[in-house]
Write a protein that holds these residues in place. Structure first.
Motif, short mmCIF file in Angstrom:
data_model
loop_
_atom_site.label_atom_id
_atom_site.label_comp_id
_atom_site.label_asym_id
_atom_site.label_seq_id
_atom_site.Cartn_x
_atom_site.Cartn_y
_atom_site.Cartn_z
N SER A 287 -0.27 6.83 10.35
CA SER A 287 -0.66 7.15 12.05
C SER A 287 0.17 8.49 12.19
N PRO A 288 -0.01 9.57 13.15
CA PRO A 288 0.55 10.45 13.94
C PRO A 288 1.87 9.87 14.09
N PHE A 289 1.78 9.04 15.05
CA PHE A 289 2.53 7.87 15.21
C PHE A 289 3.13 7.06 14.64
N ASP A 290 3.69 6.41 13.42
CA ASP A 290 4.36 6.07 12.25
C ASP A 290 5.57 6.41 12.26
N PRO A 291 6.64 5.74 12.65
CA PRO A 291 7.72 5.94 12.56
C PRO A 291 7.88 7.17 11.11
N LEU A 292 6.98 6.77 10.29
CA LEU A 292 8.19 8.09 9.44
C LEU A 292 6.97 9.19 9.70
N VAL A 293 6.27 9.29 10.37
CA VAL A 293 5.89 10.61 11.38
C VAL A 293 5.92 11.25 11.97
N ILE A 294 6.58 10.37 13.52
CA ILE A 294 6.94 10.49 14.91
C ILE A 294 8.15 11.34 15.16
N GLN A 295 8.99 11.15 14.14
CA GLN A 295 10.67 11.97 14.71
C GLN A 295 10.08 13.81 13.50
N ARG A 296 9.90 14.58 14.03
CA ARG A 296 8.87 15.51 13.60
C ARG A 296 9.53 16.81 12.64
N LYS A 297 11.27 17.07 13.07
CA LYS A 297 11.99 17.31 12.46
C LYS A 297 12.18 17.01 11.04
N ARG A 298 12.85 15.90 11.81
CA ARG A 298 13.31 14.95 10.37
C ARG A 298 12.10 14.72 9.33
N LEU A 299 11.36 14.81 9.43
CA LEU A 299 9.71 14.63 8.80
C LEU A 299 10.27 15.99 7.43
N ALA A 300 10.40 17.13 8.76
CA ALA A 300 9.94 18.75 7.74
C ALA A 300 11.36 18.25 6.75
N LEU A 301 12.36 18.28 6.78
CA LEU A 301 13.42 18.08 6.67
C LEU A 301 13.36 17.19 5.46
N PHE A 302 12.93 16.49 4.87
CA PHE A 302 12.36 15.35 4.38
C PHE A 302 11.00 15.76 3.46
#
Length: 387
Positions: A287-302
């Motif tokens: 989901s775009p609201f999944d805890p893995l996705v919702i923090q956009r900057k963290r997602l981009a870094l990882f």
């Protein structure tokens, strides 16, 4: 004695985060309403959203971690077991009842300073709504048909005075949402719903900071100040002090993800040393609201992926589509799929398929196989969903 700062390969960092999110390894939460309670308790929150071109985000997030999840399981946890409750985290979310006290200070603050979203809430209207619920039992806005409509004072507000009163009671803690059917919420007196004679005492700021850090370490594996205080940026100084103390005591280790010197991250030594499962073909439709996705900057870094939520953009400006879902294969986000459930036909439709990596043999077939079970999940809940 504190350990020296260490460099983490991005793939190792992704694995740690995925393991903490229970997207790696064997299913850990069990089945039924007890699994819902366990999942919400572990993750800390499950975000609620009303968009339902596919199953709504809160059900989608739980399905991603509980293979046999059913919509009725969350209803049981919320309305019967009363092990989870709705309140505002960084957004409206399901939260474990065990954490209720950490949100009491926010409830008290809303009561004292309601802001434009709740004003004007007439005292007589509010008391009348509380009396009606006390006398007649739980109440939804559909049960109220005698409101005289007024102008909105907030874009997300309501023209119904009773709706404003219910919202005010929810945010100040007098009321809780005892039941949810689609987007229709039923409100009940919090004390009666939970069987309290007195509401739990609120946590102190230092306790809330410790709660934020504990939650982040449990559900993220390795944490930064930003990821820990997401939605609570004012607590950065207190959380930062807790982290520095933990580092001095050897309870946390500072790490750097790849060649990025910032932001700083920390991890518990045991989590750093624990072996990771290797599942290169495992697929998660997120989901775009999944805890893995919702923090956009963290997602981009990882993950090197910047997700775009485009539901509120005009169609010509969308890159991925109205409600694109990140597709995680192994530890790589390989595509963004704009999916829509055709509930009349019982079919999951692909509105747009955007590849984010160079296609390799068998990758499309692997994703399509995962879509079969995802479609089955959509069909299994369709009768319970509200349009």
């Amino acid at each position: 004695m504190a350990l020296a700062s260490v460099r983490l390969d991005p793939s190792h960092a992704r694995g740690i985060w995925m393991r903490a999110q229970r997207l790696l390894g064997a299913p850990a939460f069990g089945e039924g309403a007890a699994a819902v309670e366990a999942a919400v308790s572990h993750l800390g929150y499950v975000q609620i959203d009303t968009i339902n071109v596919i199953e709504r985000s809160h059900h989608h997030i739980l399905h991603s971690r509980i293979p046999g999840y059913r919509v009725a399981d969350l209803a049981q946890a919320q309305s019967v077991d009363k092990s989870v409750f709705e309140y505002w985290a960084h957004a409206l979310a399901y939260l474990p009842l065990a954490d209720y006290r950490h949100f009491v200070p926010a409830m008290d603050a809303y009561r004292e300073h309601p802001g434009s979203f709740f004003t004007p809430v007439n005292d007589d209207d509010y008391r009348a709504v509380l009396r009606r619920i006390c006398r007649d039992g739980p109440l939804s806005i559909r049960d109220i048909d005698d409101d005289v409509l007024v102008d909105k004072t907030h874009p997300w507000g309501s023209r119904k005075p009773s709706k404003r009163a219910l919202n005010f009671g929810f945010f100040n803690g007098d009321l809780t949402i005892s039941r949810r059917e689609g987007i229709v919420k039923t409100y009940e007196l919090a004390k009666r719903h939970f069987g309290w004679t007195r509401r739990p005492a609120g946590s102190k700021p230092a306790q809330f900071a410790q709660y934020l850090l504990d939650r982040a370490l449990r559900s993220q594996g390795l944490v930064s100040l930003d990821s820990t205080c997401y939605g609570n940026l004012g607590f950065k100084p207190l959380v930062g002090e807790l982290i520095e103390k933990a580092v001095r005591r050897g309870k946390l280790v500072e790490v750097h993800v790849g060649d990025a010197g910032k932001p700083r991250h920390w991890i518990e030594p045991g989590a750093l040393e624990a072996p990771l499962a290797h599942e290169p073909s495992r697929v998660h439709i997120l989901s775009p609201f999944d805890p893995l996705v919702i923090q956009r900057k963290r997602l981009a870094l990882f993950f090197g992926y910047e997700h775009r939520f485009e539901a509120y953009l005009p169609a010509p400006k969308r890159m991925f589509g109205y409600f694109a879902l990140p597709i995680l294969v192994g530890d790589e986000i390989v595509a963004a799929l704009d999916l829509k459930m055709d509930r009349k036909a019982g079919k999951l439709r692909v509105q747009k398929w955007t590849w984010l990596v160079k296609r390799r043999a068998g990758l499309k077939a692997t994703v399509e196989e995962a879509m079969i079970s995802f479609e089955r999940f959509q069909r299994g809940t369709a009768d319970l969903m509200q349009p």
